[in-house]
Design an enzyme around this catalytic site. Structure first.
Site, PDB file in Angstrom:
ATOM      1  N   LYS A  69      -4.430  -1.377  -2.789  1.00  0.00           N
ATOM      2  CA  LYS A  69      -3.798  -0.685  -3.924  1.00  0.00           C
ATOM      3  C   LYS A  69      -2.932  -1.613  -4.793  1.00  0.00           C
ATOM      4  CE  LYS A  69      -3.726   3.888  -1.744  1.00  0.00           C
ATOM      5  NZ  LYS A  69      -4.576   3.503  -0.627  1.00  0.00           N
ATOM      6  N   ASP A  98     -15.562   8.457  -3.455  1.00  0.00           N
ATOM      7  CA  ASP A  98     -14.747   8.761  -2.274  1.00  0.00           C
ATOM      8  C   ASP A  98     -14.565  10.276  -2.254  1.00  0.00           C
ATOM      9  OD1 ASP A  98     -11.397   7.729  -1.156  1.00  0.00           O
ATOM     10  OD2 ASP A  98     -12.625   9.451  -0.604  1.00  0.00           O
TER      11      ASP A  98
END
Lengths: 378, 226
Positions: free
Chosen positions: B28, B84
């Protein structure tokens, strides 16, 4: 019109006369066979000022008594019983107020009446007190004789005298603003001229547009007891009817629709296949397309609701566990948000297919393009 | 690896352009590093098992970085669609992508007929009533019953569920063996767990309902029902 001896009906208001009103007067006169007229007040004159202003019209024709009914109430209107009560309890010169029972908290929102238990004479009257006075409240339905104008006239004289002391150009008009409750009844209490007839029949104020749904339920309930032939029934090939439902003879309803309880369908309304309507009023000319769901809503004249749309409001009914609870007049906003209330579609509103309109008020002639919740749409 | 528009939501992979050898991972990243992320599909030599100790281990956090340093990890860019689907909202997006690819590769598997709009996949054992409009982007599982006059858009309806007549569903996941009543409106990623019953004439907006619950009141604003 069923009260024997009823000679004439006068409608009094501050509204401009218009076509819908004229048509209503004509059809009402034809149906009830009694003269009906509309008298327009030149200014808002309060609950007493209008009848005082038009006193000559009211008394023309030699009326020995007359009823005054506030238009914002729904009731059984026991007029015949009020006449009989006056004969038994008072004399031909007495005035009668219709009263009903409220609970202790809500009574403060109305005119409170204290009556002598035997004679039913009004001993004390207070309009919207801040502390508890009585659970008997004023229903806004009165039986008067011409003598009432003498008492209202005294208030008018007093107003004139007070206003003469002020230098203002509209003093004379303001003197004509007379409140029956505060100015006249309060003074008449204890004078052996004013009596209260208590009723247990249904009664409700109709202050907000949404209260019409509650009032409609009371009236439909009344019909189921007194005029069941006016209500719709389950018939083979017809729509499914649950509870009390009124359908105007010119409405066309698909047989797969499910209506009720507490539904009123107006003139020329079309209800499509698989439509569900509950606790709602659909005014004339409206069109509900297939598979729509209309709950706790007033659908205005000539409006259209598209397929699969959901139009829903929130009821504000009084507490069903308290027999004397009355409908609350909620404020429009609370904590900066619109209070959830009955959804109202103004006349000629178009709701597109597949949207949801929740707790909203849509002004006339709007054509919506998306869903709305808790909004006033201008 | 797959290319995404918003890599900061995922674990980013930095690799050599010509060989595909992975240099490092960045979890991230707050500044833009690369737009290629770990797609979660791996092919390993059995030798990797030597690297893993017998304890709870995160392969991405503990094993891969060491392998990357040693130059033992390579990245292949995935062609075609990827999503996802951990979150219900993303699951529905992924479903749309899958149906779109089905339209391109095996259009005969998609459902067609009156009242079918766009890409719709219906199990042969499912029953759909009259006057329904299904789609675009709807999947209907085995043994599902959809009654008359139902409108469904962008939904997954799992096996054995029943949608009663005149209801309207958009962007929902209806769990196994659920029963959705008549004139129900469900929207905004409403998810019903297994064996949930929704009463007639309700409105569910973003409701996430745990299995075996019965819903008797509308849910006008998104919340979890448990």
């Amino acid at each position: 019109s069923q009260v024997p001896g009823m000679k004439e009906i006068l409608l009094m208001g501050f509204y401009q006369p218009h076509e819908a009103l004229s048509r209503f007067l004509v059809s009402a006169q034809q149906e009830f066979k009694i003269p009906i007229r509309y008298l327009q007040e030149y200014a808002a004159l309060g609950t007493g000022g209008g009848i005082y202003h038009f006193r000559d019209q009211i008394l023309s024709g030699g009326a020995e008594a007359f009823f005054v009914l506030n238009a914002d109430v729904c009731s059984e209107f026991p007029l015949q019983e009020m006449l009989e009560f006056r004969q038994q309890h008072g004399d031909v010169h007495s005035f009668v107020i219709l009263g009903t029972t409220a609970n202790r908290t809500q009574a403060l929102n109305y005119g409170c009446i204290v009556a002598n238990a035997d004679t039913q004479e009004v001993q004390h009257y207070v309009e919207k007190p801040s502390t508890f006075v009585s659970e008997i409240i004023n229903c806004g339905i009165y039986l008067f004789t011409p003598a009432i104008f003498q008492h209202i006239g005294e208030v008018f004289q007093r107003n004139q005298q007070e206003l003469a002391l002020e230098e203002s150009s509209n003093g004379w008009q303001r003197a004509e603003v007379i409140r029956l409750e505060q100015d006249v009844f309060t003074a008449l209490a204890g004078s052996r001229k004013l009596y209260v007839y208590k009723t247990d029949g249904f009664w409700s104020q109709i202050k907000s547009a949404g209260s019409a749904i509650y009032a409609s339920r009371l009236y439909l309930n009344q019909y189921s007891k007194s005029h069941p032939e006016r209500l719709a029934e389950n018939k083979p090939g017809g729509p499914v009817i649950r509870g009390n439902v009124y359908i105007h003879p010119t409405a066309s309803i698909d047989s797969t629709a499910v209506l009720g309880p507490n539904v009123s369908i107006g003139e020329g309304v079309t209800v499509g296949a698989g439509v569900r309507v509950r606790e709602s009023i659909v005014l004339h000319g409206a069109s509900l397309h297939d598979h729509t769901c209309v709950l706790n809503t007033i659908v205005g004249w000539d409006s259209t609701i598209g397929r699969w749309a959901r139009v829903e409001g929130t009821p504000s009914d009084p507490n069903p566990n308290d027999p004397y609870a009355k409908i609350d007049s909620e404020t429009l906003f609370r904590d900066g948000r619109l209070t959830p209330s009955i959804t109202i579609l103004g006349c000629s509103v178009t709701i597109p297919a597949e949207v949801v309109i929740l707790n909203s008020i849509v002004l006339p002639h709007k054509e919506l393009s998306r869903s709305y919740k808790n909004q006033i749409i201008l | 690896v797959t290319r995404v528009e918003e890599p900061a939501k995922y674990g980013v992979v930095v690799c050599e352009a010509d060989t595909g050898r992975i240099c490092r991972f960045v979890e991230k990243p707050r500044v833009f590093v690369s737009n290629k992320i770990n797609a979660g599909l791996y092919i390993f030599n059995p030798g990797i098992l030597q690297r893993i100790q017998l304890r709870p281990t995160s392969i991405e956090k503990e094993i891969f970085p060491a392998m990357a340093q040693e130059g033992q990890l390579y990245a292949m860019e995935l062609q075609g669609f990827w999503m996802d689907i951990g979150q219900p909202k993303d699951f529905l997006t992924g479903m749309c992508m899958y149906l779109q690819s089905l339209r391109a590769q095996h259009p005969e598997k998609l459902h067609s007929g009156p009242g079918v709009v766009g890409n719709v996949l219906v199990d042969p054992s499912a029953k759909i009533g009259a006057n329904c409009v299904i789609g675009p982007n709807v999947t209907i599982g085995a043994g599902v019953v959809v009654e008359d006059g139902v409108r469904i858009k962008r939904c997954t309806v799992l096996e054995g569920a029943c949608i009663r007549s005149h209801s309207w569903l958009e962007s929902c996941i209806v769990g196994w063996s659920c029963s959705v009543g008549q004139w129900v409106r469900m929207e905004n990623v409403t998810v019903l767990g297994e064996d949930v019953i929704v009463n007639d004439e309700l409105y569910l907006n973003g409701a996430n309902v745990l299995p075996h619950k019965s819903i008797a009141e509308s849910v006008p604003e998104p919340r979890i029902i448990m």
